[in-house]
Each structure stands twice: as C-alpha cells, then as structure tokens.
Design an enzyme around this catalytic site. Structure first.
Site, PDB file in Angstrom:
ATOM      1  N   ALA A   1       0.833  -1.201   0.000  1.00 29.16           N
ATOM      2  CA  ALA A   1       0.000   0.000   0.000  1.00 29.16           C
ATOM      3  C   ALA A   1       0.869   1.253   0.000  1.00 29.16           C
ATOM      4  O   ALA A   1       0.604   2.216  -0.737  1.00 29.16           O
ATOM      5  CB  ALA A   1      -0.931  -0.002   1.205  1.00 29.16           C
ATOM      6  N   TYR A   2       1.898   1.239   0.808  1.00 31.15           N
ATOM      7  CA  TYR A   2       2.810   2.381   0.921  1.00 31.15           C
ATOM      8  C   TYR A   2       3.584   2.578  -0.379  1.00 31.15           C
ATOM      9  O   TYR A   2       3.669   3.686  -0.912  1.00 31.15           O
ATOM     10  CB  TYR A   2       3.764   2.117   2.082  1.00 31.15           C
ATOM     11  CG  TYR A   2       4.728   3.232   2.412  1.00 31.15           C
ATOM     12  CD1 TYR A   2       4.278   4.454   2.895  1.00 31.15           C
ATOM     13  CD2 TYR A   2       6.103   3.040   2.290  1.00 31.15           C
ATOM     14  CE1 TYR A   2       5.157   5.466   3.238  1.00 31.15           C
ATOM     15  CE2 TYR A   2       6.998   4.049   2.628  1.00 31.15           C
ATOM     16  CZ  TYR A   2       6.520   5.257   3.100  1.00 31.15           C
ATOM     17  OH  TYR A   2       7.400   6.256   3.440  1.00 31.15           O
ATOM     18  N   ALA A   3       4.127   1.477  -0.895  1.00 29.21           N
ATOM     19  CA  ALA A   3       4.922   1.536  -2.126  1.00 29.21           C
ATOM     20  C   ALA A   3       4.081   2.029  -3.297  1.00 29.21           C
ATOM     21  O   ALA A   3       4.543   2.839  -4.111  1.00 29.21           O
ATOM     22  CB  ALA A   3       5.505   0.162  -2.436  1.00 29.21           C
TER      23      ALA A   3
ATOM     24  N   LYS B   1       3.521   5.770  -2.926  1.00 33.51           N
ATOM     25  CA  LYS B   1       4.764   6.512  -3.123  1.00 33.51           C
ATOM     26  C   LYS B   1       5.161   6.554  -4.599  1.00 33.51           C
ATOM     27  O   LYS B   1       5.614   7.591  -5.101  1.00 33.51           O
ATOM     28  CB  LYS B   1       5.899   5.887  -2.303  1.00 33.51           C
ATOM     29  CG  LYS B   1       5.842   6.195  -0.817  1.00 33.51           C
ATOM     30  CD  LYS B   1       5.884   7.682  -0.545  1.00 33.51           C
ATOM     31  CE  LYS B   1       6.096   8.022   0.912  1.00 33.51           C
ATOM     32  NZ  LYS B   1       5.914   9.475   1.179  1.00 33.51           N
TER      33      LYS B   1
END
Length: 251
Positions: free
Chosen positions: A153-155, A158
């Site tokens: 989710a973060y990747a 980003k």
C-alpha cells in the site's frame, strides 16, 4: 543563514520526524514555515519551537483525509502571508501487510494520507506557485523503488506520487515551477522505535548503508530540502533525490 529569507513554506506532517527536521532547517534559513499536522499537541509544541527561530511561522491542524480541507490549507496560508513559495508534501501513514492480506481500508489509508493530499494540494497551490515561480518537494521511498515486502500500500502510493511529480515537472516547468522528490532514510522516531523492538534487524540494515548510519532529520534530510526549496536548485526538476546514505543508487 538566509537561503530561504521570507519564503513562505507549507510542510505537511510537520509536527514530528522528517517534517519537523525540515521545518527547523528551513526556519533557520529565514523561511516562514507553516506545519500542517493532525496531532494538535505535537503541532503546538513544534510551533513554539519554530517561532523561536522564525516568529511568523505557525501550526495548522488538519486531517488530510478530509479532501475538502485541502484547498483551505493553501487559502489560509496565502491569506495570512500574501503568497506561497514552497509546498512540501511529507505526510503519509500506512499499514504493513502482505499483498494477499491487504484490504481496501489499507489502500485507502495510504492513498488518503499520501497520494491524494499530495495531488490536491499541488493542484490548489498551482495558481500561487505560478506567481512566485515556486517549488514543490514531494516524498518517495525505497520501499516503492525496490518493492519491500509488506509495503504494498505504501509503495503503491509513493510510486504514484513519483509519477505525478514527473508529470507536473513537465507541465509546470513553463511557469518556472520546480517539482522534485526526496527519497529519505532517516533516524526518525519510527526508526528509533524499530531499533528498540528489533535491534538485530536494525543493525543488519544499518550495516549495509554505505555511509554507515541513518540520516539526521534536520542536518541531512532538512538540508537537502533547504537546497530544493532555494534558488540554488532552479535548474533541477522532475528528479528523485536519494537522501539515504547510498543505500539505493539509481541507474
């Protein structure tokens, strides 16, 4: 030091960690800094610290997941100071789970605190940055560039931020607006907590950093942010700047 004398700067997630490091570094260069954060107590504490350096600086409390609040952040700052020179989109929250375990709520948290605020604040700031030929500093992560496990989710958010930053650099260069990205590796409170919880894993990661340490949020990350916010970086745009001690060397 006056590299940023009287420049009006917004930093999201500015009450702690990398955000507070950038805020202090910029204030020491003469900037008028508005930190935006959900945490009122931490924000008010940081506001006092910033005002001791740059008296006009202030804290705005906001929930970046409330999309209707985003244009108000820009409007409030411009109404108070008369202009906007630099927008720093630093805030981001996410949950670490594997791809097979990830839920819509996990994706919504990451995109709702990271990608969408970055996008809509850039959009709202554009008319004002045209006037000042201003700068935008967005944030990426080695988690997205390398594809770290449990960071889907973060990747994803980003890398989406990197994508729109490059598009904005192409579209807005004609207005004299620079858009760049910092990908940091910093000794933030989160990393410090991780070091206490998993000291062996922490040390294994630290030992692989060519410069041998995690970056200081003010002296290392903050100083690069000062450079990207200043006139010294006027011929740099669309770039991902790896401020990670050499951990990831882009080709």
């Amino acid at each position: 030091m006056t590299k940023l004398q009287d420049k009006v700067i917004i930093i999201t997630g500015g009450a702690g960690g990398i955000g507070s490091g950038m805020a202090k570094a910029m204030a020491k260069e003469g900037a008028i800094v508005t930190i935006v954060d959900l945490n009122r107590e931490a924000g008010e504490t940081m506001e006092k610290e910033l005002q001791a350096i740059s008296p006009k600086s202030m804290f705005l409390q906001a929930n970046l997941m409330e999309r209707d609040q985003l244009p108000k952040i820009i409007d409030t700052v411009v109404e108070k100071y008369g202009k906007l020179d630099v927008l720093v989109n630093n805030a981001h929250a996410s949950k670490q789970v594997t791809i097979e375990e990830i839920t819509q709520a996990d994706l919504d948290l990451s995109f709702g605190t990271g990608f969408y605020p970055t996008f809509y604040l850039m959009q709202a700031a554009l008319p004002h940055l045209k006037e000042t030929k201003g700068n935008i500093i967005n944030f990426a992560s080695g988690a997205g560039i390398q594809g770290h496990e449990t960071q889907a989710a973060y990747a994803a958010a980003k890398e989406a931020i990197r994508g729109i930053s490059r598009v904005a650099a192409n579209e807005w260069g004609r207005y004299g607006i620079n858009v760049n990205i910092i990908s940091p590796l910093a000794d933030s409170p989160g990393v410090q907590a991780w070091a206490k919880a998993q000291p062996e894993y922490y040390e294994a990661v630290r030992s692989k950093i060519p410069l041998g340490r995690f970056g200081n949020v003010e002296e290392d990350i903050g100083r690069v942010a000062v450079f990207l916010a200043s006139d010294d970086s006027q011929y740099i745009t669309g770039q991902t700047i790896m401020v990670d001690g050499g951990s990831l060397m882009l080709h």
